[in-house]
Write an enzyme that holds these catalytic residues in place. Structure first.
Site, PDB file in Angstrom:
ATOM      1  N   ASP A  34      68.691  39.005  44.328  1.00 56.52           N
ATOM      2  CA  ASP A  34      69.652  38.559  43.310  1.00 56.52           C
ATOM      3  C   ASP A  34      69.832  39.648  42.243  1.00 56.52           C
ATOM      4  O   ASP A  34      69.666  39.402  41.053  1.00 56.52           O
ATOM      5  CB  ASP A  34      69.180  37.259  42.663  1.00 56.52           C
ATOM      6  CG  ASP A  34      70.282  36.559  41.868  1.00 56.52           C
ATOM      7  OD1 ASP A  34      71.478  36.829  42.136  1.00 56.52           O
ATOM      8  OD2 ASP A  34      69.959  35.750  40.991  1.00 56.52           O
ATOM      9  N   ASN A  39      69.556  40.369  35.495  1.00 54.63           N
ATOM     10  CA  ASN A  39      68.185  40.555  35.958  1.00 54.63           C
ATOM     11  C   ASN A  39      67.670  41.970  35.702  1.00 54.63           C
ATOM     12  O   ASN A  39      66.652  42.376  36.248  1.00 54.63           O
ATOM     13  CB  ASN A  39      68.070  40.207  37.445  1.00 54.63           C
ATOM     14  CG  ASN A  39      68.191  38.727  37.677  1.00 54.63           C
ATOM     15  OD1 ASN A  39      67.951  37.926  36.775  1.00 54.63           O
ATOM     16  ND2 ASN A  39      68.575  38.344  38.870  1.00 54.63           N
ATOM     17  N   ASP A  55      63.204  38.681  37.612  1.00 57.19           N
ATOM     18  CA  ASP A  55      63.578  37.485  38.377  1.00 57.19           C
ATOM     19  C   ASP A  55      63.532  37.731  39.881  1.00 57.19           C
ATOM     20  O   ASP A  55      64.541  37.967  40.533  1.00 57.19           O
ATOM     21  CB  ASP A  55      64.953  36.960  37.970  1.00 57.19           C
ATOM     22  CG  ASP A  55      65.230  35.573  38.544  1.00 57.19           C
ATOM     23  OD1 ASP A  55      64.377  35.054  39.290  1.00 57.19           O
ATOM     24  OD2 ASP A  55      66.294  35.028  38.264  1.00 57.19           O
ATOM     25  N   GLY A  57      62.694  35.438  41.981  1.00 59.49           N
ATOM     26  CA  GLY A  57      62.677  34.103  42.549  1.00 59.49           C
ATOM     27  C   GLY A  57      63.317  34.010  43.924  1.00 59.49           C
ATOM     28  O   GLY A  57      62.971  33.139  44.721  1.00 59.49           O
TER      29      GLY A  57
END
Length: 80
Positions: A34, A39, A55, A57
């Site tokens: 992402d 980010n 990030d 995730g």
């Protein structure tokens, strides 16, 4: 907090640092999943700017099948 555009030499250093961070992630066997401006964090320590890639995730191991199709933020995703 700095506002406005980076001058070309600072922009070149910043982009090179982002690419080094991604290279480190990929050489560790992961894909971020992402990558987008939200980010990336530009931190200043003294007179030196440092880019922090944040990030993870949606990070996956390279070669790991992605369940459920495309992930990430659609507006920043590659068209393919």
């Amino acid at each position: 907090a700095r506002k406005g555009r980076l001058k070309l030499p600072a922009l070149e250093r910043t982009v090179a640092e982002i690419l080094r961070a991604l290279e480190d992630v990929h050489s560790s066997g992961f894909v971020h999943g992402d990558l987008k401006p939200g980010n990336l964090f530009l931190s200043r320590t003294g007179r030196k700017d440092t880019v922090k890639l944040m990030d993870f995730g949606l990070a996956v191991s390279e070669g790991e099948p992605q369940a459920g199709g495309a992930q990430g933020t659609a507006v920043y995703a590659a068209p393919e």
